[in-house]
Design a protein around this motif. Structure first.
Motif, PDB file in Angstrom:
ATOM      1  N   LEU A 105       0.829  -1.206   0.000  1.00 14.35           N
ATOM      2  CA  LEU A 105       0.000   0.000   0.000  1.00 14.35           C
ATOM      3  C   LEU A 105       0.865   1.259   0.000  1.00 14.35           C
ATOM      4  O   LEU A 105       0.652   2.174  -0.789  1.00 14.35           O
ATOM      5  N   LEU A 106       1.845   1.288   0.885  1.00 18.39           N
ATOM      6  CA  LEU A 106       2.697   2.476   0.996  1.00 18.39           C
ATOM      7  C   LEU A 106       3.572   2.679  -0.231  1.00 18.39           C
ATOM      8  O   LEU A 106       3.964   3.803  -0.538  1.00 18.39           O
ATOM      9  N   ALA A 107       3.855   1.610  -0.944  1.00 12.73           N
ATOM     10  CA  ALA A 107       4.645   1.716  -2.169  1.00 12.73           C
ATOM     11  C   ALA A 107       3.779   2.091  -3.369  1.00 12.73           C
ATOM     12  O   ALA A 107       4.291   2.301  -4.470  1.00 12.73           O
ATOM     13  N   GLY A 108       2.462   2.167  -3.168  1.00 10.99           N
ATOM     14  CA  GLY A 108       1.559   2.522  -4.250  1.00 10.99           C
ATOM     15  C   GLY A 108       1.255   1.386  -5.205  1.00 10.99           C
ATOM     16  O   GLY A 108       0.714   1.601  -6.281  1.00 10.99           O
ATOM     17  N   ARG A 109       1.592   0.156  -4.804  1.00 14.77           N
ATOM     18  CA  ARG A 109       1.338  -1.009  -5.661  1.00 14.77           C
ATOM     19  C   ARG A 109      -0.075  -1.557  -5.499  1.00 14.77           C
ATOM     20  O   ARG A 109      -0.566  -2.292  -6.338  1.00 14.77           O
ATOM     21  N   GLU A 110      -0.719  -1.227  -4.404  1.00 13.98           N
ATOM     22  CA  GLU A 110      -2.087  -1.674  -4.127  1.00 13.98           C
ATOM     23  C   GLU A 110      -2.933  -0.464  -3.740  1.00 13.98           C
ATOM     24  O   GLU A 110      -2.408   0.544  -3.279  1.00 13.98           O
ATOM     25  N   ARG A 111      -4.237  -0.591  -3.923  1.00 15.71           N
ATOM     26  CA  ARG A 111      -5.169   0.470  -3.543  1.00 15.71           C
ATOM     27  C   ARG A 111      -6.027  -0.006  -2.385  1.00 15.71           C
ATOM     28  O   ARG A 111      -6.465  -1.157  -2.360  1.00 15.71           O
ATOM     29  N   LEU A 112      -6.284   0.886  -1.450  1.00 13.38           N
ATOM     30  CA  LEU A 112      -7.120   0.549  -0.299  1.00 13.38           C
ATOM     31  C   LEU A 112      -8.488   0.027  -0.716  1.00 13.38           C
ATOM     32  O   LEU A 112      -8.975  -0.955  -0.181  1.00 13.38           O
ATOM     33  N   THR A 113      -9.101   0.690  -1.675  1.00 12.64           N
ATOM     34  CA  THR A 113     -10.473   0.361  -2.051  1.00 12.64           C
ATOM     35  C   THR A 113     -10.583  -0.853  -2.962  1.00 12.64           C
ATOM     36  O   THR A 113     -11.683  -1.346  -3.187  1.00 12.64           O
ATOM     37  N   ALA A 114      -9.457  -1.340  -3.479  1.00  6.18           N
ATOM     38  CA  ALA A 114      -9.496  -2.477  -4.404  1.00  6.18           C
ATOM     39  C   ALA A 114      -9.068  -3.787  -3.749  1.00  6.18           C
ATOM     40  O   ALA A 114      -9.091  -4.831  -4.394  1.00  6.18           O
ATOM     41  N   MET A 115      -8.704  -3.744  -2.486  1.00  6.81           N
ATOM     42  CA  MET A 115      -8.205  -4.938  -1.821  1.00  6.81           C
ATOM     43  C   MET A 115      -9.348  -5.820  -1.331  1.00  6.81           C
ATOM     44  O   MET A 115     -10.410  -5.335  -0.958  1.00  6.81           O
ATOM     45  N   ASP A 116      -9.092  -7.104  -1.309  1.00  8.12           N
ATOM     46  CA  ASP A 116     -10.058  -8.078  -0.828  1.00  8.12           C
ATOM     47  C   ASP A 116     -10.286  -7.875   0.675  1.00  8.12           C
ATOM     48  O   ASP A 116      -9.350  -7.587   1.419  1.00  8.12           O
ATOM     49  N   ASP A 117     -11.520  -8.033   1.111  1.00  4.00           N
ATOM     50  CA  ASP A 117     -11.868  -7.840   2.518  1.00  4.00           C
ATOM     51  C   ASP A 117     -11.134  -8.790   3.457  1.00  4.00           C
ATOM     52  O   ASP A 117     -11.017  -8.517   4.649  1.00  4.00           O
ATOM     53  N   SER A 118     -10.642  -9.899   2.945  1.00  3.57           N
ATOM     54  CA  SER A 118      -9.901 -10.830   3.787  1.00  3.57           C
ATOM     55  C   SER A 118      -8.486 -10.323   4.088  1.00  3.57           C
ATOM     56  O   SER A 118      -7.841 -10.798   5.014  1.00  3.57           O
ATOM     57  N   LEU A 119      -8.010  -9.331   3.323  1.00  2.96           N
ATOM     58  CA  LEU A 119      -6.656  -8.805   3.506  1.00  2.96           C
ATOM     59  C   LEU A 119      -6.611  -7.488   4.266  1.00  2.96           C
ATOM     60  O   LEU A 119      -5.569  -7.102   4.785  1.00  2.96           O
ATOM     61  N   ILE A 120      -7.739  -6.790   4.313  1.00  2.00           N
ATOM     62  CA  ILE A 120      -7.743  -5.449   4.892  1.00  2.00           C
ATOM     63  C   ILE A 120      -9.079  -5.167   5.561  1.00  2.00           C
ATOM     64  O   ILE A 120     -10.119  -5.655   5.126  1.00  2.00           O
TER      65      ILE A 120
END
Length: 103
Positions: free
Chosen positions: A68-83
């Motif tokens: 997330l901090l590296a900008g490789r993932e988006r908060l709103t696009a992550m699976d609920d099991s991960l975040i």
């Protein structure tokens, strides 16, 4: 990793000044770490703790936090099991844009 991200955001003069709405208290929590900071129009202030209903809380694994901090993932696009996120949607979107643009 959190300190590096905060420095990147604070060095980008074009990111923070557009946020005039209000301060955002953020807490990133994993099994092993808790990082808290405050987003203001002047920049990001690390280690500001506040645990009331106005805090944007992001609960993730350490490896996910790094992405997330590296900008490789988006908060709103992550699976609920991960975040798990608690906070207003506008705050989530603003934090997500800072993570993406500061990469």
């Amino acid at each position: 990793m959190m300190k590096t991200w905060i420095e990147k955001v604070n060095h980008r003069n074009d990111l923070i000044p557009s946020w005039r709405e209000r301060e955002i208290h953020v807490a990133f929590q994993s099994k092993n770490n808790l990082f808290t900071f405050l987003i203001t129009p002047a920049g990001i202030c690390p280690d500001v703790q506040r645990t009331d209903d106005g805090t944007l809380c992001v609960h993730v694994e350490d490896s996910v936090m790094e992405d997330l901090l590296a900008g490789r993932e988006r908060l709103t696009a992550m699976d609920d099991s991960l975040i798990r996120i608690n906070g207003s949607f506008s705050d989530v979107l603003y934090l997500e844009s800072l993570m993406f643009l500061a990469k």
